[in-house]
Design a protein around this motif. Structure first.
Motif, PDB file in Angstrom:
ATOM      1  N   LYS A 162       0.833  -1.207   0.000  1.00  0.00           N
ATOM      2  CA  LYS A 162       0.000   0.000   0.000  1.00  0.00           C
ATOM      3  C   LYS A 162       0.864   1.252   0.000  1.00  0.00           C
ATOM      4  CE  LYS A 162      -4.098  -2.008   2.165  1.00  0.00           C
ATOM      5  NZ  LYS A 162      -4.906  -2.097   3.380  1.00  0.00           N
ATOM      6  N   ALA A 166       0.928   4.123  -2.893  1.00  0.00           N
ATOM      7  CA  ALA A 166       0.716   5.534  -2.575  1.00  0.00           C
ATOM      8  C   ALA A 166       1.888   6.369  -3.091  1.00  0.00           C
ATOM      9  CB  ALA A 166       0.553   5.717  -1.068  1.00  0.00           C
ATOM     10  N   GLU A 167       3.113   5.864  -2.942  1.00  0.00           N
ATOM     11  CA  GLU A 167       4.304   6.568  -3.413  1.00  0.00           C
ATOM     12  C   GLU A 167       4.274   6.704  -4.942  1.00  0.00           C
ATOM     13  OE1 GLU A 167       8.983   5.450  -3.615  1.00  0.00           O
ATOM     14  OE2 GLU A 167       7.995   5.130  -1.673  1.00  0.00           O
ATOM     15  N   GLU A 169       1.627   6.704  -6.828  1.00  0.00           N
ATOM     16  CA  GLU A 169       0.540   7.629  -7.179  1.00  0.00           C
ATOM     17  C   GLU A 169       0.996   9.076  -7.030  1.00  0.00           C
ATOM     18  OE1 GLU A 169      -3.798   8.538  -5.398  1.00  0.00           O
ATOM     19  OE2 GLU A 169      -3.401   6.423  -5.855  1.00  0.00           O
ATOM     20  N   ILE A 170       1.766   9.352  -5.985  1.00  0.00           N
ATOM     21  CA  ILE A 170       2.288  10.708  -5.763  1.00  0.00           C
ATOM     22  C   ILE A 170       3.229  11.090  -6.892  1.00  0.00           C
ATOM     23  CG2 ILE A 170       3.814  12.094  -4.261  1.00  0.00           C
ATOM     24  CD1 ILE A 170       2.549  10.551  -1.871  1.00  0.00           C
TER      25      ILE A 170
END
Length: 174
Positions: A162, A166-167, A169-170
């Motif tokens: 996860k 998230a990384e 996506e950033i």
């Protein structure tokens, strides 16, 4: 926890690997099941050797008859034949009479390791050098403890996954 003694079989002979690993898993909690699984592994090897040599299966297609045929045809060396017969005889006691001690199972596990090494070295297409591979004692594994450890490891991996998502996506938004 040590890896299985049969790990080298996993890619090319997964059924043999699974039978060997199942035998190891049952060693301390149910030696008779361990011996039964090892006997199945031995039987499967004789079937594979018959197929490898394009031999017609005997009319009475039993483990015993296949062993006699393979020895008579000089396909199985005498020392391997002796190990197979020990496996067959002790395995029969386990299967038919539910007899088998922890020491019997340990001895059969070692004998089967020798048989599978011979088989791999004689018939493997991968042909990895396993001459230095040594048998190691199988540790007792508490199934509940192992499951708990797997669940814990899974949660950690899930959290890492996860975080990586998230990384990513950033980075994609930047």
């Amino acid at each position: 926890m040590n890896p299985s003694n049969f790990t080298y079989l996993e890619n090319e002979y997964p059924i043999l690997y699974n039978l060997g690993k199942a035998a190891e898993f049952n060693l301390h909690t149910d030696p008779t099941t361990c011996m039964f699984k090892l006997r199945q592994l031995g039987e499967k090897i004789t079937e594979l050797v018959f197929e490898e040599h394009y031999l017609e299966f005997p009319y009475e297609n039993t483990f015993h008859t296949r062993l006699k045929t393979l020895y008579y045809e000089k396909i199985i060396p005498e020392r391997v034949n002796d190990l197979f017969h020990t496996l067959k005889n002790k395995g029969n006691k386990a299967v038919h009479d539910a007899e088998g001690t922890l020491n019997d199972a340990k001895m059969l596990l070692f004998a089967t390791f020798k048989i599978t090494k011979w088989f791999y070295q004689a018939y493997s297409n991968e042909n990895k050098d396993i001459s230095e591979l040594k048998f190691h004692e199988v540790e007792f594994v508490d199934a509940n403890q192992a499951l708990s450890q797997l669940e814990s490891d899974y949660k950690l991996l899930e959290e890492k996954f996860k975080a990586l998502l998230a990384e990513r996506e950033i980075k994609e938004q930047a």
